[in-house]
Scaffold this motif. Structure first.
Motif, PDB file in Angstrom:
ATOM      1  N   ASN A   1      27.864  36.959  37.405  1.00 13.49           N
ATOM      2  CA  ASN A   1      26.657  37.341  36.657  1.00 13.49           C
ATOM      3  C   ASN A   1      25.517  37.881  37.519  1.00 13.49           C
ATOM      4  O   ASN A   1      24.420  38.095  37.031  1.00 13.49           O
TER       5      ASN A   1
ATOM      6  N   LYS B   1      41.418  49.595  35.658  1.00 13.67           N
ATOM      7  CA  LYS B   1      41.590  48.311  34.973  1.00 13.67           C
ATOM      8  C   LYS B   1      42.448  47.424  35.854  1.00 13.67           C
ATOM      9  O   LYS B   1      43.258  47.913  36.639  1.00 13.67           O
TER      10      LYS B   1
ATOM     11  N   ILE C   1      36.164  32.712  38.864  1.00 15.26           N
ATOM     12  CA  ILE C   1      36.149  32.565  37.410  1.00 15.26           C
ATOM     13  C   ILE C   1      37.370  33.291  36.872  1.00 15.26           C
ATOM     14  O   ILE C   1      38.012  34.065  37.584  1.00 15.26           O
ATOM     15  N   GLU C   2      37.680  33.044  35.621  1.00 18.83           N
ATOM     16  CA  GLU C   2      38.825  33.694  34.994  1.00 18.83           C
ATOM     17  C   GLU C   2      38.584  35.201  34.886  1.00 18.83           C
ATOM     18  O   GLU C   2      37.467  35.645  34.619  1.00 18.83           O
ATOM     19  N   GLU C   3      39.664  35.962  35.040  1.00 24.77           N
ATOM     20  CA  GLU C   3      39.555  37.401  34.837  1.00 24.77           C
ATOM     21  C   GLU C   3      39.435  37.667  33.339  1.00 24.77           C
ATOM     22  O   GLU C   3      39.950  36.908  32.524  1.00 24.77           O
ATOM     23  N   THR C   4      38.731  38.747  32.997  1.00 21.56           N
ATOM     24  CA  THR C   4      38.509  39.086  31.592  1.00 21.56           C
ATOM     25  C   THR C   4      38.924  40.535  31.347  1.00 21.56           C
ATOM     26  O   THR C   4      39.352  41.236  32.276  1.00 21.56           O
ATOM     27  N   GLU C   5      38.721  40.986  30.133  1.00 20.45           N
ATOM     28  CA  GLU C   5      38.974  42.391  29.790  1.00 20.45           C
ATOM     29  C   GLU C   5      38.091  43.327  30.613  1.00 20.45           C
ATOM     30  O   GLU C   5      38.416  44.481  30.814  1.00 20.45           O
ATOM     31  N   GLN C   6      36.934  42.812  31.051  1.00 16.45           N
ATOM     32  CA  GLN C   6      35.987  43.643  31.817  1.00 16.45           C
ATOM     33  C   GLN C   6      36.298  43.683  33.312  1.00 16.45           C
ATOM     34  O   GLN C   6      35.722  44.492  34.032  1.00 16.45           O
ATOM     35  N   THR C   7      37.192  42.816  33.784  1.00 15.37           N
ATOM     36  CA  THR C   7      37.511  42.786  35.211  1.00 15.37           C
ATOM     37  C   THR C   7      38.030  44.164  35.636  1.00 15.37           C
ATOM     38  O   THR C   7      38.867  44.752  34.956  1.00 15.37           O
ATOM     39  N   ARG C   8      37.532  44.652  36.752  1.00 13.41           N
ATOM     40  CA  ARG C   8      37.915  45.983  37.232  1.00 13.41           C
ATOM     41  C   ARG C   8      38.284  45.925  38.709  1.00 13.41           C
ATOM     42  O   ARG C   8      37.915  45.003  39.434  1.00 13.41           O
TER      43      ARG C   8
ATOM     44  N   ASP D   1      33.988  41.548  38.628  1.00 13.63           N
ATOM     45  CA  ASP D   1      33.998  41.027  37.264  1.00 13.63           C
ATOM     46  C   ASP D   1      33.821  42.136  36.232  1.00 13.63           C
ATOM     47  O   ASP D   1      34.371  42.075  35.142  1.00 13.63           O
ATOM     48  N   GLU D   2      33.043  43.138  36.614  1.00 17.64           N
ATOM     49  CA  GLU D   2      32.712  44.187  35.673  1.00 17.64           C
ATOM     50  C   GLU D   2      32.031  45.315  36.443  1.00 17.64           C
ATOM     51  O   GLU D   2      31.280  45.055  37.367  1.00 17.64           O
TER      52      GLU D   2
END
Length: 155
Positions: free
Chosen positions: A15, A30, A69-76, A92-93
């Motif tokens: 963040n 991605k 932290i967990e990877e998300t759809e925004q992880t690049r 993270d993004e």
């Protein structure tokens, strides 16, 4: 006299917004399957085959000593050129590309906790988004680590 603006890509880790000169960034990808490698530094997650180029992947969060932290759809994965070596940096993004004037950049205060100040070029104070930590990709990997990364792609 016109100050030269630096095109800066903005990305997030825990963040916190970071930026780096977009000139070193080749592409933003991605997250994809990463082939893990034995006996490499903990921040080297493995390799990917990116358009025919074996590219080592660095977990920027681990490298900078940040919590995972967990990877998300925004992880690049930011594909970057670091001292002539192509590497992927997991973030993270990736949120934005902005122009930054050199006059709003200050030296990194010793107060920046969580991140080794050697990795930072400075701090940009942005009116609309607060403080932006400017990462110096050329120092994120030492010469020895870069040769380890290069070794990975040649084995």
């Amino acid at each position: 006299m016109q100050e030269t603006l630096t095109k800066t890509i903005i990305f997030k880790l825990n963040n916190q917004e970071y930026g780096t000169n977009i000139a070193q960034i080749l592409s933003i990808e991605k997250l994809q399957e990463i082939v893990a490698l034995p006996q490499t530094s903990d921040f080297i997650k493995g390799i990917i085959n990116l358009r025919g180029i074996v590219t080592p992947i660095i977990d920027l969060r681990t490298r900078l000593g940040l919590n995972q932290i967990e990877e998300t759809e925004q992880t690049r994965i930011l594909i970057a050129k670091v001292k002539d070596v192509q590497v992927g940096l997991i973030v993270d993004e990736a949120t934005d590309v902005i122009d930054i004037s050199p006059e709003i950049i200050e030296d990194t205060p010793g107060l920046v906790k969580d991140v080794d100040h050697r990795y930072l070029k400075g701090v940009a104070k942005l009116e609309d988004r607060g403080m932006l930590l400017l990462l110096d990709l050329d120092y994120v990997l030492s010469t020895e680590e870069l040769s380890e990364v290069q070794q990975v792609t040649q084995d």
